[in-house]
Design an enzyme around this catalytic site. Structure first.
Site, PDB file in Angstrom:
ATOM      1  CG  ASP A   8      -0.325   0.178   2.532  1.00 39.81           C
ATOM      2  OD1 ASP A   8       0.916   0.271   2.596  1.00 39.81           O
ATOM      3  OD2 ASP A   8      -1.059   0.251   3.537  1.00 39.81           O
ATOM      4  CB  CYS A  66       0.563  -2.601   4.632  1.00 34.55           C
ATOM      5  SG  CYS A  66       0.179  -3.622   6.059  1.00 34.55           S
ATOM      6  CB  THR A  68       1.316  -2.791  11.022  1.00 32.42           C
ATOM      7  OG1 THR A  68       0.169  -3.230  10.267  1.00 32.42           O
ATOM      8  CG2 THR A  68       0.984  -1.490  11.738  1.00 32.42           C
ATOM      9  N   GLY A  69       2.319  -4.283   8.292  1.00 31.04           N
ATOM     10  CA  GLY A  69       2.371  -5.638   7.733  1.00 31.04           C
ATOM     11  C   GLY A  69       1.159  -6.463   8.137  1.00 31.04           C
ATOM     12  CG  HIS A  99       9.980 -24.773  11.295  1.00 25.72           C
ATOM     13  ND1 HIS A  99       9.955 -24.598  12.664  1.00 25.72           N
ATOM     14  CD2 HIS A  99      11.156 -25.392  11.012  1.00 25.72           C
ATOM     15  CE1 HIS A  99      11.070 -25.099  13.191  1.00 25.72           C
ATOM     16  NE2 HIS A  99      11.819 -25.566  12.203  1.00 25.72           N
ATOM     17  NE  ARG A 110       2.914   4.242   8.187  1.00 25.37           N
ATOM     18  CZ  ARG A 110       1.624   4.493   7.930  1.00 25.37           C
ATOM     19  NH1 ARG A 110       0.675   3.904   8.651  1.00 25.37           N
ATOM     20  NH2 ARG A 110       1.286   5.311   6.956  1.00 25.37           N
ATOM     21  CG  HIS A 134       8.900 -28.717   9.970  1.00 18.56           C
ATOM     22  ND1 HIS A 134       8.459 -28.128  11.138  1.00 18.56           N
ATOM     23  CD2 HIS A 134      10.193 -29.089  10.193  1.00 18.56           C
ATOM     24  CE1 HIS A 134       9.444 -28.129  12.027  1.00 18.56           C
ATOM     25  NE2 HIS A 134      10.505 -28.700  11.473  1.00 18.56           N
TER      26      HIS A 134
END
Ligand code: RB5
Length: 150
Positions: A8, A66, A68-69, A99, A110, A134
């Protein structure tokens, strides 16, 4: 390897650093999402475009960014067969591959600095899936999806 990198507006500047980094290492890169850091662009649309490129076979792996992700990782993980991990250090990025056999690395522009972000990208590229126990767990995720999406 073929990558799609999407963001974004909040992730735009870091996205372009990641794109340059991947290209400098010889990877093919498709760029999706925001075209500037100033004009608002929804992380929902950015995440959807990234997954479409993977599902269409245009890219094998994705990097989703983005502020914060968080938002973009939620969007990407809503799609069947896609495993996206929101990472904030290189260990997490390595484990996402080793994994979880994740195809998409999400990060917050950010939250992490550029050097750490590029370090996570390198860890995500270099680490193979460990398989064995896994693989069973990843298969169990796929089976859960088959139940949810049938
Ligand atoms: C955009 O301001 C911000 O909400 C977005 O980048 C992201 O952090 C949402 O999860």
């Amino acid at each position: 390897m073929k990558f799609v990198v999407s963001s974004d507006h909040a992730g735009y500047d870091l996205k372009m650093k990641v794109v340059d980094h991947l290209k400098s290492k010889g990877h093919e890169v498709i760029v999706e999402g925001a075209v500037s850091g100033t004009e608002p662009f929804s992380y929902v649309e950015a995440g959807q475009a990234l997954v479409k490129d993977i599902n269409d076979g245009k890219a094998e792996r994705g990097i989703a960014i983005c502020g914060t992700g968080i938002g973009i990782s939620i969007v990407v993980n809503k799609f069947k067969g896609i495993r996206c991990g929101l990472c904030s250090n290189e260990y997490m990025a390595r484990m996402l591959r080793q994994h979880n056999n994740g195809q998409v690395l999400a990060m917050g522009a950010r939250v992490v600095g550029q050097a750490l972000a590029l370090g996570m990208v390198d860890a995500f590229i270099d680490e193979p899936f460990a398989g064995e126990r896994h693989a069973q767990r990843v298969n169990d995720i796929c089976a859960q999806e088959d139940e949810l999406f049938k």
